[in-house]
Design an enzyme around this catalytic site. Structure first.
Site, PDB file in Angstrom:
ATOM      1  N   CYS A  74     -64.283  -9.036 -72.744  1.00 19.26           N
ATOM      2  CA  CYS A  74     -63.166  -9.290 -73.665  1.00 19.26           C
ATOM      3  C   CYS A  74     -62.300 -10.393 -73.073  1.00 19.26           C
ATOM      4  CB  CYS A  74     -62.371  -7.994 -73.834  1.00 19.26           C
ATOM      5  SG  CYS A  74     -60.820  -8.151 -74.739  1.00 19.26           S
ATOM      6  N   SER A  78     -59.256 -10.479 -72.627  1.00 15.86           N
ATOM      7  CA  SER A  78     -58.216  -9.972 -71.710  1.00 15.86           C
ATOM      8  C   SER A  78     -58.747  -9.913 -70.278  1.00 15.86           C
ATOM      9  CB  SER A  78     -57.732  -8.593 -72.144  1.00 15.86           C
ATOM     10  OG  SER A  78     -57.272  -8.648 -73.457  1.00 15.86           O
ATOM     11  N   HIS A 120     -58.336 -13.335 -69.094  1.00 13.75           N
ATOM     12  CA  HIS A 120     -56.931 -13.688 -68.823  1.00 13.75           C
ATOM     13  C   HIS A 120     -56.550 -13.285 -67.397  1.00 13.75           C
ATOM     14  CE1 HIS A 120     -56.725 -14.875 -72.859  1.00 13.75           C
ATOM     15  NE2 HIS A 120     -56.248 -13.797 -73.425  1.00 13.75           N
ATOM     16  N   HIS A 149     -63.229  -3.305 -69.691  1.00 14.07           N
ATOM     17  CA  HIS A 149     -62.512  -2.199 -70.361  1.00 14.07           C
ATOM     18  C   HIS A 149     -63.091  -1.923 -71.742  1.00 14.07           C
ATOM     19  CE1 HIS A 149     -60.660  -5.944 -71.616  1.00 14.07           C
ATOM     20  NE2 HIS A 149     -60.335  -5.320 -72.737  1.00 14.07           N
ATOM     21  N   CYS A 177     -62.730  -1.745 -77.348  1.00 17.63           N
ATOM     22  CA  CYS A 177     -61.544  -2.621 -77.339  1.00 17.63           C
ATOM     23  C   CYS A 177     -61.520  -3.569 -78.526  1.00 17.63           C
ATOM     24  CB  CYS A 177     -61.410  -3.417 -76.046  1.00 17.63           C
ATOM     25  SG  CYS A 177     -59.946  -4.466 -76.087  1.00 17.63           S
TER      26      CYS A 177
HETATM   27  N1  COD Z   1     -55.275 -22.607 -83.755  1.00 17.54           N
HETATM   28  C1  COD Z   1     -56.297 -21.926 -84.320  1.00 17.54           C
HETATM   29  N2  COD Z   1     -57.246 -21.291 -83.594  1.00 17.54           N
HETATM   30  C2  COD Z   1     -57.164 -21.366 -82.247  1.00 17.54           C
HETATM   31  C3  COD Z   1     -56.125 -22.079 -81.602  1.00 17.54           C
HETATM   32  C4  COD Z   1     -55.155 -22.725 -82.413  1.00 17.54           C
HETATM   33  N3  COD Z   1     -54.138 -23.412 -81.889  1.00 17.54           N
HETATM   34  N4  COD Z   1     -56.318 -21.964 -80.264  1.00 17.54           N
HETATM   35  C5  COD Z   1     -57.423 -21.220 -80.088  1.00 17.54           C
HETATM   36  N5  COD Z   1     -57.934 -20.846 -81.282  1.00 17.54           N
HETATM   37  C6  COD Z   1     -59.117 -20.028 -81.548  1.00 17.54           C
HETATM   38  C7  COD Z   1     -60.271 -20.277 -80.612  1.00 17.54           C
HETATM   39  O1  COD Z   1     -61.060 -21.372 -81.025  1.00 17.54           O
HETATM   40  C8  COD Z   1     -61.029 -18.954 -80.692  1.00 17.54           C
HETATM   41  O2  COD Z   1     -62.021 -18.962 -81.697  1.00 17.54           O
HETATM   42  C9  COD Z   1     -59.951 -17.933 -81.074  1.00 17.54           C
HETATM   43  O3  COD Z   1     -58.769 -18.664 -81.348  1.00 17.54           O
HETATM   44  C10 COD Z   1     -59.649 -16.951 -79.927  1.00 17.54           C
HETATM   45  O4  COD Z   1     -60.757 -16.215 -79.713  1.00 17.54           O
HETATM   46  P1  COD Z   1     -61.263 -15.657 -78.299  1.00 17.54           P
HETATM   47  O5  COD Z   1     -62.732 -15.462 -78.424  1.00 17.54           O
HETATM   48  O6  COD Z   1     -60.723 -16.498 -77.208  1.00 17.54           O
HETATM   49  O7  COD Z   1     -60.524 -14.287 -78.172  1.00 17.54           O
HETATM   50  P2  COD Z   1     -60.766 -12.828 -78.801  1.00 17.54           P
HETATM   51  O8  COD Z   1     -61.053 -12.787 -80.239  1.00 17.54           O
HETATM   52  O9  COD Z   1     -61.641 -12.064 -77.902  1.00 17.54           O
HETATM   53  O10 COD Z   1     -59.281 -12.373 -78.840  1.00 17.54           O
HETATM   54  C11 COD Z   1     -58.524 -11.934 -77.913  1.00 17.54           C
HETATM   55  C12 COD Z   1     -57.081 -12.313 -78.044  1.00 17.54           C
HETATM   56  C13 COD Z   1     -56.923 -13.796 -77.747  1.00 17.54           C
HETATM   57  C14 COD Z   1     -56.519 -12.012 -79.392  1.00 17.54           C
HETATM   58  C15 COD Z   1     -56.425 -11.480 -76.945  1.00 17.54           C
HETATM   59  O11 COD Z   1     -55.069 -11.723 -76.922  1.00 17.54           O
HETATM   60  C16 COD Z   1     -56.701 -10.003 -77.153  1.00 17.54           C
HETATM   61  O12 COD Z   1     -57.670  -9.493 -76.636  1.00 17.54           O
HETATM   62  N6  COD Z   1     -55.892  -9.286 -77.918  1.00 17.54           N
HETATM   63  C17 COD Z   1     -56.066  -7.902 -78.149  1.00 17.54           C
HETATM   64  C18 COD Z   1     -54.832  -7.206 -77.753  1.00 17.54           C
HETATM   65  C19 COD Z   1     -55.053  -5.793 -77.421  1.00 17.54           C
HETATM   66  O13 COD Z   1     -54.504  -4.916 -78.031  1.00 17.54           O
HETATM   67  N7  COD Z   1     -55.862  -5.565 -76.407  1.00 17.54           N
HETATM   68  C20 COD Z   1     -56.118  -4.260 -75.917  1.00 17.54           C
HETATM   69  C21 COD Z   1     -56.601  -4.326 -74.522  1.00 17.54           C
HETATM   70  S1  COD Z   1     -57.491  -5.779 -74.219  1.00 17.54           S
HETATM   71 ZN    ZN Z   2     -59.914  -6.035 -74.572  1.00 18.02          ZN
END
Ligand code: COD
Ligand code: ZN
Ligand code: ZN
Length: 378
Positions: A47, A49, A52, A68, A178
């Site tokens: 994930c 996170s 991060h 996780h 998650c």
């Molecule tokens: N505008 C539009 N899209 C964008 C921009 C922008 N400026 N910057 C990046 N993006 C796109 C990227 O191209 C990508 O496709 C997407 O945003 C982010 O996706 P990923 O793959 O990096 O991330 P995910 O989907 O795995 O998401 C995770 C989050 C980034 C949302 C992260 O904050 C999270 O895991 N949130 C969940 C919160 C939570 O409750 N977690 C529980 C424990 S982890």
């Molecule tokens: Zn997560």
């Protein structure tokens, strides 16, 4: 021969310090103490996170075993454990449900006060009794979100594990631990997307696509995906997005584009990126008088937002929730049952499957925007 009550030596991915590759090491995993459960991990998703923490943007105590979003089988239980037994298929819960704290007792709340995330002063990286069950080269290794699943065996508190359907395919339902639960719940449980509505989803990663799946399941008529990586659009459409926009294709701000193309704004918007500018854009994309905007992406630390409060005064609602609003121990088994009943798909979210030993390749794929979810198999 039973391993119950004994220290287990196994492989785990240890992150010794930020901005370094994860290191596959032999670790010792102590037996579970009272009200704890030792789990043999079968599959674990990677994930954002987790990444991060690797990048240093999410601060936790080091060294640490990340991971996780997993599924596994109970190996042994500590004294007093009643909700799982050895041999049960389970999902570890990065957001626990103790059932006793003020938030767990509230009908709407789900961010249990036993969540290490909520510890005053930040994450402690230990189990509820204040100690770790992992050692490596004579040194205690920290837990992550009470789960730590990038290891062949882990120990969690009983509040942080849910028994699931014995027929569930563990290499798929790990995503429910998650990313999927977070995105899907944000749509159906927190925003409560209504049939026929118009939704905008900012960010089409694994969590954002799970929001799209939730919007579709809730009967939304129009689901507009927004991402700067157009390679994400085909998958988003496969999962239910009706249109996809790349903000870089437009001269004007994306919120103005969305307001125009929806005749005043969307009913529901979701920020699933974790950026301040897109949080404000998502809010401004909502229709005045009734629009609801949800912050799903983890906000960047130590940054503050300035925005025009007229957006709220004019009747928009800005909400946030972790873990899709689910009370985890109650809800995760039901989500697994819903998957088994084919109420939603998980396969399209799994773009890569790798053996655990190739975990760093999985992180590289995520960083390069090439994977939605990599599932590691043990
Ligand atoms: N505008 C539009 N899209 C964008 C921009 C922008 N400026 N910057 C990046 N993006 C796109 C990227 O191209 C990508 O496709 C997407 O945003 C982010 O996706 P990923 O793959 O990096 O991330 P995910 O989907 O795995 O998401 C995770 C989050 C980034 C949302 C992260 O904050 C999270 O895991 N949130 C969940 C919160 C939570 O409750 N977690 C529980 C424990 S982890
Ligand atoms: Zn997560
Ligand atoms: Zn609680």
């Amino acid at each position: 021969m039973s391993t119950a009550g004994k220290v287990i030596r196994c492989r785990a991915a240890v992150l010794w310090e930020p901005r370094k590759p994860l290191s596959i090491e032999e670790v010792e995993v102590a037996p579970p103490k009272a009200l704890e459960v030792r789990i043999k991990i079968v599959s674990s998703g990677i994930c954002s996170s987790d990444d991060h923490v690797v990048s240093g943007s999410l601060k936790v105590p080091f060294p640490v075993i990340l991971g996780h979003e997993a599924a596994g089988i109970v190996e042994s239980i500590g004294d007093g454990v009643t909700t799982v037994k050895p041999g049960d298929k389970v999902i570890p819960l990065p957001n626990p449900q103790c059932g006793k704290c003020r938030v767990c007792k509230h009908p709407e709340g789900n961010l249990c006060l036993k969540n290490d995330w909520c510890s005053p002063g930040g994450p402690t990286g230990v189990l509820q009794d204040g100690t770790s069950r992992f050692t490596c080269r004579g040194q205690a290794i920290h837990h992550f979100l009470g789960t730590s699943t990038f290891t062949e065996f882990t120990v969690v508190d009983e509040d942080s594990v849910a028994r699931i359907d014995a027929a569930a395919p563990l290499e798929k339902v790990c995503l429910i631990g998650c990313g999927f639960a977070t995105g899907y719940g944000s749509a159906i449980q927190v925003a409560k997307v209504t049939p026929g509505s118009t939704c905008a989803v900012f960010g089409l990663g694994g969590v954002g696509l799970s929001v799209v799946v939730g919007c579709r399941a809730a009967g939304a008529a129009r689901i507009i995906g927004v991402d700067i990586n157009k390679d994400k659009f085909a998958k988003a459409k496969e999962l239910g997005a009706t249109e996809c926009l790349n903000p870089r294709d437009f001269e004007k701000p994306i919120q103005e584009v969305l307001v125009e193309m929806t005749g005043g704004g969307v009913d529901f918007s979701f920020e699933v990126i974790g950026r301040l500018d897109t949080m404000e854009a998502a809010l401004a994309s909502c229709h005045m008088g009734y629009g609801v905007s949800l912050v799903v992406g983890v906000p960047p630390g130590a940054q503050k937002l300035t925005f025009d409060p007229i957006l709220l005064f004019n009747g928009r609602t800005w909400k946030g929730a972790v873990y899709g609003g689910w009370k985890s121990k109650d809800s995760i088994p039901k989500l697994v049952s819903d998957f088994m009943a084919k109420k939603f798909p998980l396969d399209p979210l799994i773009t890569h499957v790798l053996p655990f030993g190739q975990i760093n390749k999985g992180f590289d794929l995520l960083r390069a925007g090439k994977s939605i979810r990599t599932v590691l198999t043990f």
